[in-house]
Every structure is written in C-alpha cells, then in structure tokens.
Design a protein around this motif. Structure first.
Motif, short mmCIF file in Angstrom:
data_model
loop_
_atom_site.label_atom_id
_atom_site.label_comp_id
_atom_site.label_asym_id
_atom_site.label_seq_id
_atom_site.Cartn_x
_atom_site.Cartn_y
_atom_site.Cartn_z
N PHE A 62 0.83 -1.21 0.00
CA PHE A 62 0.00 0.00 0.00
C PHE A 62 0.86 1.26 0.00
O PHE A 62 0.63 2.19 -0.79
CB PHE A 62 -0.92 -0.01 1.22
N LEU A 63 1.89 1.31 0.84
CA LEU A 63 2.77 2.48 0.89
C LEU A 63 3.53 2.64 -0.42
O LEU A 63 3.72 3.77 -0.90
CB LEU A 63 3.74 2.35 2.06
N PHE A 64 3.94 1.52 -1.00
CA PHE A 64 4.63 1.61 -2.29
C PHE A 64 3.69 2.13 -3.38
O PHE A 64 4.10 2.94 -4.23
CB PHE A 64 5.16 0.23 -2.68
N SER A 65 2.43 1.70 -3.34
CA SER A 65 1.46 2.20 -4.34
C SER A 65 1.23 3.70 -4.18
O SER A 65 1.10 4.42 -5.18
CB SER A 65 0.15 1.44 -4.21
N GLN A 66 1.19 4.19 -2.93
CA GLN A 66 1.00 5.62 -2.74
C GLN A 66 2.20 6.41 -3.23
O GLN A 66 2.06 7.52 -3.77
CB GLN A 66 0.76 5.91 -1.25
N LEU A 67 3.39 5.86 -3.08
CA LEU A 67 4.59 6.52 -3.63
C LEU A 67 4.53 6.56 -5.15
O LEU A 67 4.87 7.59 -5.77
CB LEU A 67 5.84 5.78 -3.15
N MET A 68 4.09 5.47 -5.77
CA MET A 68 3.97 5.44 -7.22
C MET A 68 2.92 6.44 -7.71
O MET A 68 3.09 7.08 -8.76
CB MET A 68 3.61 4.03 -7.69
N VAL A 69 1.84 6.59 -6.95
CA VAL A 69 0.81 7.57 -7.31
C VAL A 69 1.39 8.98 -7.28
O VAL A 69 1.14 9.80 -8.18
CB VAL A 69 -0.40 7.45 -6.37
N SER A 70 2.18 9.30 -6.27
CA SER A 70 2.80 10.62 -6.19
C SER A 70 3.76 10.85 -7.35
O SER A 70 3.83 11.96 -7.91
CB SER A 70 3.53 10.77 -4.86
N ILE A 71 4.51 9.81 -7.75
CA ILE A 71 5.42 9.95 -8.89
C ILE A 71 4.63 10.17 -10.17
O ILE A 71 4.99 11.02 -11.01
CB ILE A 71 6.31 8.70 -8.99
N LEU A 72 3.52 9.44 -10.35
CA LEU A 72 2.70 9.63 -11.54
C LEU A 72 2.11 11.04 -11.59
O LEU A 72 2.03 11.65 -12.67
CB LEU A 72 1.57 8.59 -11.56
N MET A 73 1.71 11.57 -10.45
CA MET A 73 1.19 12.94 -10.42
C MET A 73 2.24 13.95 -10.88
O MET A 73 1.93 14.88 -11.63
CB MET A 73 0.71 13.28 -9.01
N MET A 74 3.47 13.75 -10.44
CA MET A 74 4.52 14.68 -10.87
C MET A 74 4.76 14.56 -12.37
O MET A 74 4.93 15.58 -13.08
CB MET A 74 5.81 14.38 -10.11
N VAL A 75 4.77 13.34 -12.91
CA VAL A 75 4.99 13.15 -14.35
C VAL A 75 3.83 13.76 -15.14
O VAL A 75 4.05 14.46 -16.15
CB VAL A 75 5.14 11.65 -14.65
N PHE A 76 2.60 13.53 -14.70
CA PHE A 76 1.45 14.09 -15.40
C PHE A 76 1.44 15.61 -15.31
O PHE A 76 1.00 16.30 -16.24
CB PHE A 76 0.16 13.52 -14.83
N THR A 77 1.93 16.16 -14.22
CA THR A 77 2.03 17.62 -14.10
C THR A 77 2.97 18.18 -15.14
O THR A 77 2.70 19.23 -15.76
CB THR A 77 2.49 17.99 -12.68
N ILE A 78 4.08 17.49 -15.36
CA ILE A 78 5.05 17.95 -16.37
C ILE A 78 4.42 17.92 -17.77
O ILE A 78 4.58 18.87 -18.56
CB ILE A 78 6.31 17.08 -16.31
N PHE A 79 3.69 16.85 -18.06
CA PHE A 79 3.03 16.78 -19.37
C PHE A 79 1.98 17.87 -19.52
O PHE A 79 1.83 18.47 -20.60
CB PHE A 79 2.40 15.40 -19.56
N GLY A 80 1.22 18.16 -18.46
CA GLY A 80 0.22 19.21 -18.53
C GLY A 80 0.83 20.57 -18.80
O GLY A 80 0.30 21.37 -19.60
N LEU A 81 1.96 20.88 -18.14
CA LEU A 81 2.65 22.16 -18.40
C LEU A 81 3.22 22.19 -19.80
O LEU A 81 3.27 23.26 -20.44
CB LEU A 81 3.75 22.36 -17.36
N ARG A 82 3.67 21.06 -20.27
CA ARG A 82 4.20 21.03 -21.65
C ARG A 82 3.10 21.36 -22.65
O ARG A 82 3.34 22.08 -23.63
CB ARG A 82 4.77 19.65 -21.93
N PHE A 83 1.89 20.84 -22.42
CA PHE A 83 0.77 21.18 -23.31
C PHE A 83 0.43 22.67 -23.22
O PHE A 83 0.15 23.31 -24.23
CB PHE A 83 -0.47 20.35 -22.94
N TYR A 84 0.47 23.20 -22.00
CA TYR A 84 0.06 24.59 -21.81
C TYR A 84 1.02 25.55 -22.50
O TYR A 84 0.58 26.56 -23.09
CB TYR A 84 -0.02 24.90 -20.32
N TRP A 85 2.32 25.28 -22.42
CA TRP A 85 3.29 26.20 -22.98
C TRP A 85 3.73 25.80 -24.39
O TRP A 85 4.73 26.31 -24.88
CB TRP A 85 4.53 26.28 -22.08
N MET A 86 2.94 24.96 -25.03
CA MET A 86 3.28 24.58 -26.40
C MET A 86 3.05 25.76 -27.33
O MET A 86 2.14 26.58 -27.12
CB MET A 86 2.41 23.39 -26.84
#
Length: 424
Positions: free
Chosen positions: A296-320
């Motif tokens: 469970f703790l490992f899954s929550q860490l993976m969720v936080s990593i995915l949020m950071m990666v998706f945030t980067i992609f969202g900013l990339r779309f915004y500043w395209m």
C-alpha cells in the motif's frame, strides 16, 4: 469412663499430644525420606502410568519480536502427581497436613520445553521446594520468563493476529510410564500483571497429544495475540493517505503561477522521507508474505510519482507553441473530456459582440454602440473547431483530477478490503 479413654489416647498417641512443632516436623521429614529412592517413579501398580496434572497461568506478555520470531512470556505452572511413598497419618505427627521438601530429594516429572528460543530447556531448574500433602499428593509450583520460538505472519499488519505455541514433552518417559492426566489454563486475566502496549492476549488454551513415532507425550499451550493497531493507523496510514489527497490539488493551480512543479516535487519528497522514517517500524519479514501495508505504501509513492509526471506533461501542453499543429488524437481526447465532464462549470465562455442602445448626452437621440460582452456558450467546447493548446492542457488537468481521485480511492479500497476480509 471418659477419663479412661483420655488416658488410653495419651498413652498410645504421644505424638498427637505433643502437638505441631519443629521436632515433629523434623521427625516427619526423616521418616518420609527414609529408604526413599528419587530415581524410581511412584506407582503402586506399574501396569498404569503415573498421572501428572498441570495448570498454567499466563502472568504477562513481555515482548514479541516478529523479525526474530521470538515471544517472551511470564508464566506460572502448578504441577501435581501422587506418590504413595510420601504419605503419612497426620495424627501420628501432631496434625501436620503438609510439609516442604527440597526438589533435589524427590522424584519429579522431567518436563522439557522443545521450542525454546535458546534451545531445549527443562521447565524448572533447581533450588526450590516441593509441597507434600499427607495423602501423598505432590504439588510443584514454578514460574519464569520463557523465550519461545514463534513464527509471525505479518501479511495483514497492522490488524493481524498471531498464534504462538509452547510445546513441552516428558523428556525421558514413555507415555505408558508417565503421562498428563488433566491439564488446564487459569483464565482469570485479572492476574495478568505485565500488559503489553502493542498486543492483547485473546486466548490461552492447553491440550495434550501423543507422538506415536517418537513415543512422547506432548503438552501444548496455545496463545493467541491481537495487535493493537490504533498507533499504526493514526501515525502511519492516515498521514500517507492525506499527503496523496493533497497532491491532487496540484492540478488546480494555475499553470501561469509556475508553482506546479515545486508543489508536486515537495509532496513527493515528503512522502519519500515519511516512508524512510517509517521503514524501521514496518515488519521486516518476507515469509510467508510481505505485509499488505508495504504494498500500500509503495502504491501511494507510485501515485505521487505519476502525479509529478502528469504535471510535467500538462505544463508542456500549456506552454506549447500556438503555431504547432495539434494531433488528431489530442483533439479527440479533448472532445471525449468535454463529453465526460459535460456540466456548466466546464463549459467555455466566449466573447461575442452585441448591440446595446446608449443615450448620448445633449444629442436628444439614441445611438447604438457595439460592446463586447462575455456570454456563456451553451455549446460544449468539444464542438469548437478551433482547439488550442491551452484547452488541451485544461482538459488534461480535468482528466488527471478524475483519474487520480479514482486511483487513490481504488488503492485505499483494495487495501482496506484485504485487511477486513483476509479471505479475498
């Protein structure tokens, strides 16, 4: 008549008249041990085994180390058997009903603990006394701190229950020579003197079995423990859940603020540091299975990593760059999100030109000026043919909010379901 009877009693029962004193007890002690052989087991008829009764009282639970497979308990044993060679008539010894004899002078059952953590050890040592009753009943009372080997199953930590055993055998005796007759556990937990801050003792039972292959009588004490989970839930599970929920708000921050990456990295590091601190508190065992809490703790860490990666992609779309063409799959993604969201709060406002009458002072007539008014576009924005990168970024943020809310809810539901229903 009565005087004659008293005289006869006085003449023929001098020890009863003497009363109970040290001289009488000394004489009793010498008479009992005269011609007594401690290496020979008691018994009038060797066709029947010597019956041994045993009562166990769990006085305290000191500690339970899962990583070392070691449980330490404080227990008291009351062991009884019958030795016809140690019986006497109380009237001949001043009314003495019982006496104490050093344990090294009497026969006693050789009970050994087979699952002691430090190796095979006998239940009792030396230097104590045994209570002998006038009818030949022998009572041996002993107590100690016993370190036992107990394999822990931490799969459902921190709401797990453990079952530990204390196995004892009559070491040098066959079942047809010496065996256990009546075994019981003193269940009054008011005498439980040593409570444990992490465990509750829910059950203590005692039973016997006979190993026909080894020709041994085995006495088993079963102790069931239940972990107190409040500390782990409040200090470990809930903080991690709250950190992951807070992480979702990164998609509500305006992309122009420039704080999204810093916010997501800060929360990711918070989760990582928190899990590093908690690593010493987690059960460090891989057998028979790693604790569900670790997954469970490992899954929550993976969720936080995915949020950071998706945030980067969202900013990339915004500043395209606006000049860069938008791929067809992103336009379809935007249309799908518009269809899924489909509510007033996600409908786009558009700027339209409307004519409103306005009276010009001192002119005496009305003139019409054209003003730009923001009006709610009732047509969902997925139908807009002029899709921009900013709209793609906005739809991607909406997708991330929905996706991670469902993902966190799913991981928590699976974790709680596994803990509450171990059969799943």
């Amino acid at each position: 008549m009565y005087f004659c009877i008293l005289v006869v009693i006085a003449l023929y029962s001098p020890r009863l008249v003497m009363g109970n004193n040290s001289s009488v007890d000394t004489q009793l002690y010498k008479d009992l041990l005269l011609n007594y052989e401690k290496n020979v087991r008691p018994g009038i008829n060797y066709s029947y085994p010597t019956m041994v009764e045993c009562e166990f009282t769990l006085a305290g639970l000191n500690r339970f180390k899962e990583i070392d497979s070691k449980i330490s308990i404080l227990g008291v044993f009351a062991i009884q058997w019958f030795d016809e060679r140690l019986s006497w008539n109380p009237y001949e010894y001043g009314g003495i009903l019982s006496t104490l004899v050093p344990e090294n002078l009497l026969w006693k059952p050789d009970i050994a603990i087979t699952n002691s953590h430090s190796g095979i050890r006998f239940l009792y040592g030396g230097g104590f006394h045994i209570r002998v009753l006038y009818d030949g009943t022998i009572t041996l009372t002993t107590g100690d701190t016993y370190d036992l080997y107990c394999t822990a199953d931490v799969t459902y930590y921190p709401v797990d229950t453990q079952t530990c055993y204390m196995a004892m055998v009559l070491w040098n005796s066959y079942p047809w020579e010496v065996t256990f007759d009546h075994v019981d556990v003193y269940k009054n937990m008011d005498n439980f003197t040593s409570t444990n801050p992490s465990w509750d003792v829910t059950e203590t039972t005692m039973y016997t079995t006979v190993d026909q292959t080894l020709a041994l009588t085995i006495l088993n004490i079963r102790i069931r423990l239940k972990r107190l989970s409040e500390y782990v839930v409040i200090n470990m599970i809930l903080p991690v859940c709250f950190l992951c929920v807070i992480n979702i708000f990164v998609f509500f921050l305006p992309a122009e603020s420039g704080e999204r990456i810093g916010f997501s990295i800060t929360l990711l590091l918070s989760v990582a540091v928190f899990m590093t601190i908690l690593s010493d508190s987690l059960p460090q065992s891989s057998r028979p299975q790693i604790a569900v809490l670790c997954y469970f703790l490992f899954s929550q860490l993976m969720v936080s990593i995915l949020m950071m990666v998706f945030t980067i992609f969202g900013l990339r779309f915004y500043w395209m760059s606006p000049e860069r063409p938008i791929p067809v799959y992103l336009k379809r993604f935007s249309q799908t999100m518009g269809w899924l969201v489909g509510c007033q709060c996600f409908k786009r406002r558009k700027i339209i030109d409307v004519e409103e009458p306005e009276r010009i002072p001192d002119s005496g007539k009305d003139e019409y000026n054209i003003k730009s008014v923001a009006e709610l576009d009732e047509t969902p924005h997925e139908a807009d043919e002029h899709t921009t990168w900013h709209k793609i970024a906005s739809d991607f943020d909406n997708f991330c909010i929905i996706f991670f809310i469902l993902l966190i809810f799913l991981t928590n539901a699976v974790f709680c379901g596994r803990l509450l229903n171990p059969q799943l």
